[in-house]
Enzyme design. Structure first.
Site, PDB file in Angstrom:
ATOM      1  N   HIS A   6     -14.372  10.510  -0.160  1.00  0.00           N
ATOM      2  CA  HIS A   6     -13.582   9.998   1.716  1.00  0.00           C
ATOM      3  C   HIS A   6     -13.411  10.898   2.545  1.00  0.00           C
ATOM      4  CE1 HIS A   6      -9.914   8.133   2.093  1.00  0.00           C
ATOM      5  NE2 HIS A   6      -9.977   8.302   2.856  1.00  0.00           N
ATOM      6  N   HIS A  33     -12.797  11.415   7.248  1.00  0.00           N
ATOM      7  CA  HIS A  33     -12.403  10.680   8.322  1.00  0.00           C
ATOM      8  C   HIS A  33     -12.763  11.773   9.485  1.00  0.00           C
ATOM      9  CE1 HIS A  33      -9.237   8.015   6.773  1.00  0.00           C
ATOM     10  NE2 HIS A  33      -9.189   8.992   5.948  1.00  0.00           N
ATOM     11  N   PHE A  34     -13.938  11.265  10.295  1.00  0.00           N
ATOM     12  CA  PHE A  34     -14.640  11.646  11.157  1.00  0.00           C
ATOM     13  C   PHE A  34     -14.143  11.634  12.043  1.00  0.00           C
ATOM     14  CE2 PHE A  34     -19.106  12.048   8.532  1.00  0.00           C
ATOM     15  CZ  PHE A  34     -18.400  13.760   8.143  1.00  0.00           C
ATOM     16  N   ARG A  35     -14.059  11.218  13.656  1.00  0.00           N
ATOM     17  CA  ARG A  35     -13.441  10.727  14.717  1.00  0.00           C
ATOM     18  C   ARG A  35     -14.222  10.004  14.636  1.00  0.00           C
ATOM     19  NH1 ARG A  35      -8.717   9.604  11.262  1.00  0.00           N
ATOM     20  NH2 ARG A  35      -7.526  11.596  11.390  1.00  0.00           N
ATOM     21  N   ASN A  84     -11.102   3.889  10.381  1.00  0.00           N
ATOM     22  CA  ASN A  84     -10.021   3.563  11.084  1.00  0.00           C
ATOM     23  C   ASN A  84     -10.915   4.384  12.732  1.00  0.00           C
ATOM     24  OD1 ASN A  84     -10.148   6.387   9.395  1.00  0.00           O
ATOM     25  ND2 ASN A  84      -7.708   6.227   9.921  1.00  0.00           N
ATOM     26  N   LYS A 122     -13.115  -0.778   3.541  1.00  0.00           N
ATOM     27  CA  LYS A 122     -11.804  -0.939   2.896  1.00  0.00           C
ATOM     28  C   LYS A 122     -10.163  -1.512   3.323  1.00  0.00           C
ATOM     29  CE  LYS A 122      -9.122   2.736   2.687  1.00  0.00           C
ATOM     30  NZ  LYS A 122      -8.983   4.119   2.973  1.00  0.00           N
ATOM     31  N   HIS A 156      -6.399   2.081  -0.072  1.00  0.00           N
ATOM     32  CA  HIS A 156      -4.878   2.575   0.690  1.00  0.00           C
ATOM     33  C   HIS A 156      -3.728   2.309  -0.334  1.00  0.00           C
ATOM     34  CE1 HIS A 156      -3.196   6.023   3.399  1.00  0.00           C
ATOM     35  NE2 HIS A 156      -2.083   5.116   2.885  1.00  0.00           N
ATOM     36  N   HIS A 216      -7.046   7.985  -2.828  1.00  0.00           N
ATOM     37  CA  HIS A 216      -6.334   9.841  -2.591  1.00  0.00           C
ATOM     38  C   HIS A 216      -5.189   9.819  -3.949  1.00  0.00           C
ATOM     39  CE1 HIS A 216      -5.196   7.191   0.099  1.00  0.00           C
ATOM     40  NE2 HIS A 216      -5.616   7.404   0.728  1.00  0.00           N
ATOM     41  N   LEU A 232      -1.390  11.070   4.688  1.00  0.00           N
ATOM     42  CA  LEU A 232      -0.692  10.245   3.256  1.00  0.00           C
ATOM     43  C   LEU A 232      -1.841   9.490   2.884  1.00  0.00           C
ATOM     44  CD1 LEU A 232       1.416   7.699   6.510  1.00  0.00           C
ATOM     45  CD2 LEU A 232       2.489   8.742   4.160  1.00  0.00           C
ATOM     46  N   ASP A 276     -10.575  13.078   2.285  1.00  0.00           N
ATOM     47  CA  ASP A 276      -9.362  12.961   2.861  1.00  0.00           C
ATOM     48  C   ASP A 276      -9.254  14.035   4.174  1.00  0.00           C
ATOM     49  OD1 ASP A 276      -7.971  10.729   4.114  1.00  0.00           O
ATOM     50  OD2 ASP A 276      -6.256  10.987   2.732  1.00  0.00           O
ATOM     51  N   HIS A 305      -6.625  16.136  12.751  1.00  0.00           N
ATOM     52  CA  HIS A 305      -5.805  15.362  14.314  1.00  0.00           C
ATOM     53  C   HIS A 305      -6.371  17.381  14.666  1.00  0.00           C
ATOM     54  CE1 HIS A 305      -4.591  11.702  12.955  1.00  0.00           C
ATOM     55  NE2 HIS A 305      -4.693  12.291  11.645  1.00  0.00           N
ATOM     56  N   ALA A 345       0.332  12.573  10.221  1.00  0.00           N
ATOM     57  CA  ALA A 345      -0.684  12.687   9.033  1.00  0.00           C
ATOM     58  C   ALA A 345      -2.014  12.333   9.050  1.00  0.00           C
ATOM     59  CB  ALA A 345      -0.428  11.480   7.501  1.00  0.00           C
TER      60      ALA A 345
HETATM   61  C1  NCD Z   1      -5.810   9.439   7.422  1.00  0.00           C
HETATM   62  C2  NCD Z   1      -6.379   9.227   8.671  1.00  0.00           C
HETATM   63  O1  NCD Z   1      -6.047   9.929   9.529  1.00  0.00           O
HETATM   64  O2  NCD Z   1      -6.904   9.073   9.209  1.00  0.00           O
HETATM   65  N1  NCD Z   1      -4.478  10.506   7.371  1.00  0.00           N
HETATM   66  C3  NCD Z   1      -3.868  10.799   6.377  1.00  0.00           C
HETATM   67  O3  NCD Z   1      -2.987  10.898   6.077  1.00  0.00           O
HETATM   68  N2  NCD Z   1      -3.988  10.863   4.594  1.00  0.00           N
HETATM   69  C4  NCD Z   1      -5.649   7.845   7.071  1.00  0.00           C
HETATM   70  C5  NCD Z   1      -5.499   7.670   5.554  1.00  0.00           C
HETATM   71  O4  NCD Z   1      -7.113   7.954   5.250  1.00  0.00           O
HETATM   72  O5  NCD Z   1      -4.271   7.486   5.149  1.00  0.00           O
HETATM   73 ZN    ZN Z   2      -7.688   8.692   4.357  1.00  0.00          ZN
END
Ligand code: NCD
Ligand code: ZN
Length: 371
Positions: free
Chosen positions: A34, A36-38, A62, A120, A157, A195, A244, A272, A276, A288
């Site tokens: 899990h 997030h690479f953006r 996302n 997802k 989620h 998560h 989150l 996860d 940011h 988050a």
């Molecule tokens: C994640 C995100 O920033 O994309 N944020 C987080 O707090 N985990 C989104 C997510 O996985 O809920």
């Molecule tokens: Zn996530």
């Protein structure tokens, strides 16, 4: 000392300022189920951290706009691969972002062709970039039928978005309102409860797994093994610990520790990691997400070591995930050494944005390297 470093880091030597060394623990190379690479410069900055430690990662869809088509996933995958440093081997596993309008045919074709590893489910507005998520499970019944028939995993989620539900209760209430009926109505669907942060979720997943092994799994982050909700307010509000699902009471952190360090099949590693920019975290209404990619395996090793369960780390980090997804385990190995070092507090993305790392203020107890 904390340091700000350029994104062109030497990825073979991530831990600065080594202070002491003794024992080592070797495991098969882990995967991160899990991340997030953006996209763009942020992605180029964070991908090397994950690619250095993990052989594969499940990439969250996302983005803005989200990854809702085969073409979008293919091209995103290409951009990620272009950001992987030459000297490491890394495979991004792509996911489809489910919406009320997801086309079951396209999804199924994407899964069959190996473009999508999973889909997802974000309840609409549950978290970052989830506005076009699913408004009600009933909207995607046909899609879920198809996933069940195809053996395509559903990644969930697990938080309700009902504003009347206390933020610390959203995962537990989700189990009752959404997850339990989902499991009942789609008995063969492979589901990952992403998560998990509560003892309720741990118990639910374990019970489903005991009924039908391989049917349900759960990812557990490094940060939820280390912090509880009080830590978010220790000495003042700490925006970099806000994510989150939000961290819960200590009793829940202990339940997560017990689940992860059991080494049992349903529980596997998913950081996860969710970068940011500092400016988006340290503000009146902060985003988050905890960015843990630079320190992920070091922190997991510390958690397992603190509980005298290092022997279970390989199952959690390198074996249970592939078993759930039906993939081969990695053949190469990595080494974790008990060596204290300072973590790097921030990394710098092109364009000047800084990203704060989890554990950035703390000493790392373990060092990661390829064996
Ligand atoms: C994640 C995100 O920033 O994309 N944020 C987080 O707090 N985990 C989104 C997510 O996985 O809920
Ligand atoms: Zn996530």
């Amino acid at each position: 000392m904390s340091t700000t470093e350029n994104h062109k880091l030497d990825i073979r030597r991530p831990d600065a300022h080594v202070i002491r060394r003794p024992d080592a623990h070797v495991i098969r190379r882990p995967d991160d189920w899990h991340v997030h690479f953006r996209d763009g410069g942020m992605m180029e900055t964070v991908v090397p951290y994950t690619a250095r430690q993990f052989a594969r990662a499940i990439v969250m869809p996302n983005l803005a706009p989200p990854v809702t088509t085969v073409n979008a996933a293919r091209s995103y995958r290409g951009r990620i691969l272009a950001a992987v440093p030459e000297e490491v081997r890394f495979e991004p596993l792509m996911t489809l972002y489910l919406t009320d309008d997801t086309d079951a045919e396209e999804m199924s074709a994407g899964f069959r062709d190996g473009v999508f590893t999973a889909a997802k489910l974000y309840p609409a507005n549950a978290t970052t970039n989830s506005a076009s998520g699913v408004s009600d499970i009933s909207q995607i019944a046909g899609v879920l039928e198809r996933m069940q028939a195809d053996g395509m995993p559903l990644l969930v989620h697990g938080e309700v978005t009902d504003p009347a539900v206390d933020v610390f209760d959203r995962e537990a209430v989700f189990i009752e309102r959404v997850m339990a009926p989902l499991v009942r109505n789609f008995p063969e669907l492979k589901i990952v409860f992403e998560h998990v942060t509560t003892s309720e979720a741990v118990d639910f997943v374990r019970a489903r797994y005991d009924e039908a092994p391989g049917r349900m799994g759960a990812t557990i982050t490094a940060h939820h093994l280390m912090i509880n909700r009080t830590d978010i307010f220790r000495g003042g509000i700490r925006p970099h610990l806000y994510c989150l699902p939000i961290a819960k009471r200590e009793q829940h952190r202990l339940a997560l520790r017990a689940a992860a360090t059991s080494g049992d099949g349903p529980f596997f590693l998913g950081t996860d990691t969710a970068p940011h920019a500092v400016a988006a975290k340290e503000t009146g209404c902060g985003c988050a997400g905890v960015f843990s990619a630079p320190v992920a395996m070091q922190v997991y090793a510390q958690a397992f070591d603190e509980d005298n369960k290092l022997d279970a780390l390989e199952a959690f980090a390198s074996l249970n995930g592939p078993a759930f997804y039906g993939l081969d385990v990695n053949t190469d190995t990595v080494t974790l050494e008990r060596v204290e070092s300072e973590a790097r507090r921030r990394v710098l993305a092109p364009g000047g944005e800084e990203i704060e790392s989890f554990f950035g203020d703390d000493k790392l107890q373990w060092r990661f390297s390829h064996s």
